[in-house]
Design an enzyme around this catalytic site. Structure first.
Site, PDB file in Angstrom:
ATOM      1  N   ASP A  86       0.488   5.235  41.436  1.00 34.08           N
ATOM      2  CA  ASP A  86       1.394   6.086  42.223  1.00 34.08           C
ATOM      3  C   ASP A  86       2.044   5.283  43.336  1.00 34.08           C
ATOM      4  O   ASP A  86       3.239   5.422  43.608  1.00 34.08           O
ATOM      5  CB  ASP A  86       0.609   7.230  42.874  1.00 34.08           C
ATOM      6  CG  ASP A  86      -0.108   8.085  41.845  1.00 34.08           C
ATOM      7  OD1 ASP A  86       0.389   8.164  40.721  1.00 34.08           O
ATOM      8  OD2 ASP A  86      -1.164   8.649  42.184  1.00 34.08           O
TER       9      ASP A  86
ATOM     10  N   HIS B 290      -6.863  15.182  42.891  1.00 36.82           N
ATOM     11  CA  HIS B 290      -5.757  14.227  42.885  1.00 36.82           C
ATOM     12  C   HIS B 290      -4.584  14.776  42.052  1.00 36.82           C
ATOM     13  O   HIS B 290      -3.438  14.816  42.516  1.00 36.82           O
ATOM     14  CB  HIS B 290      -6.260  12.890  42.303  1.00 36.82           C
ATOM     15  CG  HIS B 290      -5.252  11.800  42.286  1.00 36.82           C
ATOM     16  ND1 HIS B 290      -5.312  10.721  43.129  1.00 36.82           N
ATOM     17  CD2 HIS B 290      -4.130  11.612  41.541  1.00 36.82           C
ATOM     18  CE1 HIS B 290      -4.290   9.926  42.890  1.00 36.82           C
ATOM     19  NE2 HIS B 290      -3.565  10.451  41.918  1.00 36.82           N
ATOM     20  N   GLU B 291      -4.905  15.231  40.849  1.00 37.51           N
ATOM     21  CA  GLU B 291      -3.831  15.720  39.965  1.00 37.51           C
ATOM     22  C   GLU B 291      -3.229  17.020  40.488  1.00 37.51           C
ATOM     23  O   GLU B 291      -2.011  17.214  40.433  1.00 37.51           O
ATOM     24  CB  GLU B 291      -4.346  15.916  38.527  1.00 37.51           C
ATOM     25  CG  GLU B 291      -4.894  14.666  37.855  1.00 37.51           C
ATOM     26  CD  GLU B 291      -3.957  13.469  37.917  1.00 37.51           C
ATOM     27  OE1 GLU B 291      -2.740  13.658  38.038  1.00 37.51           O
ATOM     28  OE2 GLU B 291      -4.460  12.330  37.880  1.00 37.51           O
TER      29      GLU B 291
ATOM     30  N   LYS C 158      18.890  -1.805  16.847  1.00 32.33           N
ATOM     31  CA  LYS C 158      19.867  -2.871  16.602  1.00 32.33           C
ATOM     32  C   LYS C 158      19.732  -3.412  15.172  1.00 32.33           C
ATOM     33  O   LYS C 158      20.717  -3.565  14.458  1.00 32.33           O
ATOM     34  CB  LYS C 158      19.691  -4.002  17.626  1.00 32.33           C
ATOM     35  CG  LYS C 158      19.934  -3.528  19.048  1.00 32.33           C
ATOM     36  CD  LYS C 158      19.853  -4.642  20.051  1.00 32.33           C
ATOM     37  CE  LYS C 158      18.452  -5.182  20.212  1.00 32.33           C
ATOM     38  NZ  LYS C 158      17.498  -4.242  20.800  1.00 32.33           N
TER      39      LYS C 158
ATOM     40  N   HIS D 143      -0.706  16.296  43.135  1.00 35.44           N
ATOM     41  CA  HIS D 143       0.629  15.961  42.586  1.00 35.44           C
ATOM     42  C   HIS D 143       1.363  17.238  42.175  1.00 35.44           C
ATOM     43  O   HIS D 143       2.521  17.450  42.536  1.00 35.44           O
ATOM     44  CB  HIS D 143       0.476  15.118  41.313  1.00 35.44           C
ATOM     45  CG  HIS D 143       0.160  13.676  41.560  1.00 35.44           C
ATOM     46  ND1 HIS D 143       0.913  12.879  42.364  1.00 35.44           N
ATOM     47  CD2 HIS D 143      -0.826  12.883  41.065  1.00 35.44           C
ATOM     48  CE1 HIS D 143       0.404  11.651  42.370  1.00 35.44           C
ATOM     49  NE2 HIS D 143      -0.669  11.640  41.587  1.00 35.44           N
TER      50      HIS D 143
ATOM     51  N   GLY E 285      21.047  -4.435  23.651  1.00 33.12           N
ATOM     52  CA  GLY E 285      20.369  -3.217  24.088  1.00 33.12           C
ATOM     53  C   GLY E 285      18.875  -3.414  24.194  1.00 33.12           C
ATOM     54  O   GLY E 285      18.347  -4.439  23.746  1.00 33.12           O
ATOM     55  N   PRO E 286      18.190  -2.445  24.782  1.00 32.75           N
ATOM     56  CA  PRO E 286      16.742  -2.570  24.947  1.00 32.75           C
ATOM     57  C   PRO E 286      16.029  -2.603  23.588  1.00 32.75           C
ATOM     58  O   PRO E 286      16.597  -2.151  22.590  1.00 32.75           O
ATOM     59  CB  PRO E 286      16.349  -1.303  25.709  1.00 32.75           C
ATOM     60  CG  PRO E 286      17.610  -0.674  26.144  1.00 32.75           C
ATOM     61  CD  PRO E 286      18.704  -1.181  25.293  1.00 32.75           C
ATOM     62  N   PRO E 287      14.808  -3.111  23.553  1.00 35.31           N
ATOM     63  CA  PRO E 287      14.072  -3.170  22.294  1.00 35.31           C
ATOM     64  C   PRO E 287      13.840  -1.766  21.717  1.00 35.31           C
ATOM     65  O   PRO E 287      13.619  -0.828  22.468  1.00 35.31           O
ATOM     66  CB  PRO E 287      12.724  -3.790  22.683  1.00 35.31           C
ATOM     67  CG  PRO E 287      12.901  -4.357  24.036  1.00 35.31           C
ATOM     68  CD  PRO E 287      14.035  -3.658  24.679  1.00 35.31           C
ATOM     69  N   GLY E 288      13.934  -1.681  20.407  1.00 37.14           N
ATOM     70  CA  GLY E 288      13.604  -0.416  19.740  1.00 37.14           C
ATOM     71  C   GLY E 288      14.720   0.595  19.692  1.00 37.14           C
ATOM     72  O   GLY E 288      14.520   1.734  19.278  1.00 37.14           O
TER      73      GLY E 288
HETATM   74  P1  ADP Z   1      15.645  -3.165  17.679  1.00 39.53           P
HETATM   75  O1  ADP Z   1      16.149  -4.104  16.639  1.00 39.53           O
HETATM   76  O2  ADP Z   1      16.720  -2.625  18.560  1.00 39.53           O
HETATM   77  O3  ADP Z   1      14.495  -3.662  18.490  1.00 39.53           O
HETATM   78  P2  ADP Z   1      14.953  -1.603  15.396  1.00 39.53           P
HETATM   79  O4  ADP Z   1      16.281  -1.482  14.761  1.00 39.53           O
HETATM   80  O5  ADP Z   1      14.032  -2.592  14.818  1.00 39.53           O
HETATM   81  O6  ADP Z   1      15.097  -1.867  16.951  1.00 39.53           O
HETATM   82  O7  ADP Z   1      14.297  -0.160  15.407  1.00 39.53           O
HETATM   83  C1  ADP Z   1      12.966   0.067  15.108  1.00 39.53           C
HETATM   84  C2  ADP Z   1      12.769   1.383  14.426  1.00 39.53           C
HETATM   85  O8  ADP Z   1      13.059   2.470  15.293  1.00 39.53           O
HETATM   86  C3  ADP Z   1      13.678   1.587  13.249  1.00 39.53           C
HETATM   87  O9  ADP Z   1      13.144   1.076  12.086  1.00 39.53           O
HETATM   88  C4  ADP Z   1      13.828   3.096  13.182  1.00 39.53           C
HETATM   89  O10 ADP Z   1      12.757   3.663  12.459  1.00 39.53           O
HETATM   90  C5  ADP Z   1      13.696   3.522  14.616  1.00 39.53           C
HETATM   91  N1  ADP Z   1      15.003   3.752  15.223  1.00 39.53           N
HETATM   92  C6  ADP Z   1      15.500   3.091  16.289  1.00 39.53           C
HETATM   93  N2  ADP Z   1      16.715   3.575  16.616  1.00 39.53           N
HETATM   94  C7  ADP Z   1      17.003   4.534  15.744  1.00 39.53           C
HETATM   95  C8  ADP Z   1      18.133   5.399  15.559  1.00 39.53           C
HETATM   96  N3  ADP Z   1      19.196   5.350  16.353  1.00 39.53           N
HETATM   97  N4  ADP Z   1      18.091   6.284  14.538  1.00 39.53           N
HETATM   98  C9  ADP Z   1      17.017   6.340  13.728  1.00 39.53           C
HETATM   99  N5  ADP Z   1      15.938   5.562  13.848  1.00 39.53           N
HETATM  100  C10 ADP Z   1      15.907   4.674  14.839  1.00 39.53           C
END
Ligand code: ADP
Length: 637
Positions: free
Chosen positions: A519, A442-443, A227, A446, A221-224
């Site tokens: 844009d 400009h804004e 996982k 839009h 999955g995407p970062p953040g």
């Molecule tokens: P990844 O490994 O996918 O890059 P992380 O697991 O490190 O992402 O997530 C980073 C932070 O984002 C976590 O420590 C948490 O605080 C928050 N977070 C991400 N997804 C969730 C989720 N589904 N529920 C709660 N917190 C989340």
């Protein structure tokens, strides 16, 4: 340009343990060298005895004897040591050295004639052995000792001799303390992982039937998106230790190090079974091996070792490997075959419901006031991942504290959303009057086109306060509901909206600025996708002309058509953009009165809400129907 002193950015030499041990080592080394040097020069030997010795010729010696200046002469192994009567330096006995020449008896006679004391001593075997030990053996022993000591201390600190050691121990957590309750949304992922937890809890239940559990699961999955958090939650739910390591840490500049680290990690994990091994960013070592480009031996060896280890262990022991990646398409097929990472768990960007839940999880320990509406925030943050949302809640809490409030309000949260999406307000950037007018038109361009096209999302806020991420002003739009599909009409409207800022500039000032680059990029991307991916072009019909790479990262598109077609696509993109720009100009020209009025108001206020915007717009419409419009409102010059 900033001036930086040369040493400012230098990192500490010894990151892990501070400078203490290193300094001690250097000091010791210098001491040893000094000692050895002294010994070789023979200085130590002399200094210890408090004797200063000098060579003289036989004639000089004779003269001294005859002048009655000699106190004593010692003969040993053919060498004469002469002690003169006169001693100038207190505490140091000065002597002369020379070799015996001629007959010994003659010398003895001469000395007794002149009243000089004379001794003859047997050859000194102990002295010469000691001398040899001091000058030759001792330095060697000292040097060898110092080297052994240095190697040992490096080994302990994980230095050169410790490269093959896994760093897994450093990251092992006996209890992660994270459970599935801390992971909001992601219900499907949690469901897939639930049985793994159950297995780790009670392996017997499965093994008695003969069921085997997967050795590994790949979180994609995407970062953040959570996982790492999910992997920790699995360990937390099962109450087992959690070994975590980033794949890039396996690979160093020495070939073979990665493989030995993998071995070490698995050994350690087996000792602690049941447990979970988590390898983050597995694509760093798991890249497919069949590329024709110069191979990376170290990475391949590490991957081979990982494959071998995964084959070699028995799942009934309860070691489970979880790995995370956001580029599953580049992984080696050998990693993905059954018996290795045979499960793939997709961890997607959260939808509206997921975002509300994530916000709730993170807002649990934050005091919120009664104005807070997390659903509204979730609606405004379409596309945001878990880590963004966690960050937003934290920013809002910081904002509330900064403003001296005890609880977070909805305003703080909305401001935090903007901080995360477009950066902080940059109050020290002063725009000139003329620039403020341009940005303002400009804004409003839009926003007005957005309001005029019924297929677009309503405007929440318009601002001309510059932000740290580069925007000089922007329009914030919030959808009424989350959408998973976009119709062609909506996409067409979006393109016109994107180009409306530039259209307003041209219409009002007869000139254009550099402010529309973002844009233009966005509009072009949409048109390109419509033509090459969505089959929304009359000219090309339903032909798929591009494929997506890096789905979970930047989602880059790669054309898969001939050069001639690519040129045609470019022409088509150009045509569509041109038409959209004309539409935007037309819409704005017809509503010039409304645009002038709103722009003037925005210049005064700097930030206006969608509601204020609509009020002015409706007012202008009313005036128009009443026939009072026609004179454009006065604009600040
Ligand atoms: P990844 O490994 O996918 O890059 P992380 O697991 O490190 O992402 O997530 C980073 C932070 O984002 C976590 O420590 C948490 O605080 C928050 N977070 C991400 N997804 C969730 C989720 N589904 N529920 C709660 N917190 C989340």
């Amino acid at each position: 340009m900033d001036y930086k002193p040369n040493n400012q950015n230098q990192e500490p030499q010894n990151g892990s343990g501070g400078n203490g041990p290193k300094n001690k080592q250097t000091l010791l080394l210098i001491l040893i060298c000094l000692l050895v040097g002294l010994m070789f020069m023979g200085l130590l030997n002399n200094a210890l005895g408090g004797v200063s010795s000098e060579n003289i010729s036989y004639n000089e010696f004779m003269d001294l004897v005859k002048a009655g200046k000699v106190e004593e002469v010692v003969l040993q192994s053919g060498n004469l040591t002469v002690t003169p009567k006169e001693q100038n330096e207190p505490g140091v006995i000065r002597t002369y050295q020379l070799t015996l020449m001629g007959d010994e008896q003659e010398l003895v006679d001469l000395l007794s004639e002149n009243g000089v004391k004379f001794h003859k001593e047997p050859p000194d075997s102990t002295g010469s052995i000691l001398y040899a030990i001091l000058t030759v053996l001792l330095p060697i022993v000292l040097l060898v000792g110092a080297m052994v000591w240095l190697m040992r201390s490096m080994n302990k600190g994980g230095g050169v001799m410790g490269v093959g050691k896994s760093k897994a121990k450093t990251y092992v957590q006996k209890e992660t303390g994270v459970t599935f309750r801390d992971v909001a949304g992601q219900d499907e992922a949690k469901e897939s992982l639930q049985e793994v937890v159950d297995f780790l809890h009670n392996p017997g239940k499965y093994t008695t039937i003969g069921a085997k559990l997967p050795k590994g699961a790949l979180l994609v999955g995407p970062p953040g998106t959570g996982k790492t958090l999910l992997a920790k939650a699995v360990a937390g739910e099962a109450h087992v230790p959690f070994f975590s390591l980033s794949a890039s840490e396996f690979v160093e500049m020495f070939v073979g190090v990665g493989a030995s680290r993998v071995r070490d990690l698995f050994e350690e994990a087996k000792k602690n079974a049941p447990c979970i091994i988590f390898i983050d960013e597995i694509d760093a070592i798991g890249k497919t091996r069949d590329s024709n480009f110069s191979g990376n031996d170290e990475r391949e060896q590490t991957l081979n070792q990982l494959l071998a280890e995964m084959d070699g262990f028995d799942t009934s022991k309860g070691v489970l490997i979880l790995a995370a990646t956001n580029r599953p398409e580049i992984l080696d097929p050998a990693l993905l075959r059954p018996g290795r990472f045979d499960r793939r768990i997709i961890v997607e960007r959260p939808d509206l419901k997921g975002r509300v839940e994530i916000l709730k999880v993170h807002a649990k320990n934050v005091s919120l006031d009664e104005t807070v509406d997390l659903d509204g925030i979730a609606l405004a943050t379409s596309g945001a991942v878990g880590s963004d949302l966690a960050n937003m809640i934290n920013e809002a809490a910081i904002l509330a504290v900064k403003n001296g409030r005890k609880a977070v309000s909805q305003k703080d949260l909305l401001e935090a959303v903007e901080v995360v999406l477009v950066g902080k307000e940059k109050k020290d950037r002063i725009l000139s009057q003329e620039e403020r007018r341009i940005v303002s038109y400009h804004e409003v361009g839009h926003a007005l086109v957005t309001a005029l096209q019924k297929d677009s999302e309503p405007v929440q806020k318009i601002t001309i306060v510059p932000r740290t991420m580069g925007a000089l002003g922007y329009v914030m739009q919030v959808p009424e509901e989350e959408k998973f599909l976009n119709t062609k009409t909506e996409l067409d409207a979006m393109i016109v909206e994107c180009l409306a800022g530039r259209a307003a500039e041209e219409l009002v000032f007869g000139n254009v600025t550099t402010g529309a680059s973002n844009d233009i990029e966005k509009a072009t991307k949409i048109v390109r996708a419509m033509i090459t991916q969505y089959g929304m072009s009359e000219k090309f019909g339903l032909m798929g002309l591009a494929t997506q790479e890096n789905k979970y990262l930047d989602g880059r598109m790669v054309l898969n058509c001939g050069d001639a077609t690519a040129t045609e696509i470019d022409h088509e993109v150009m045509r569509v953009l041109k038409e959209a720009y004309e539409t935007a100009k037309e819409l704005l020209a017809k509503n010039r009165d409304a645009m002038d009025r709103i722009a003037a108001y925005l210049i005064q206020k700097e930030t206006i809400t969608g509601k204020e915007f609509m009020e002015i717009y409706h007012q202008v419409l009313q005036e128009r129907t009443a026939g009072t419009a026609g004179e454009p409102a006065e604009v600040l010059a």
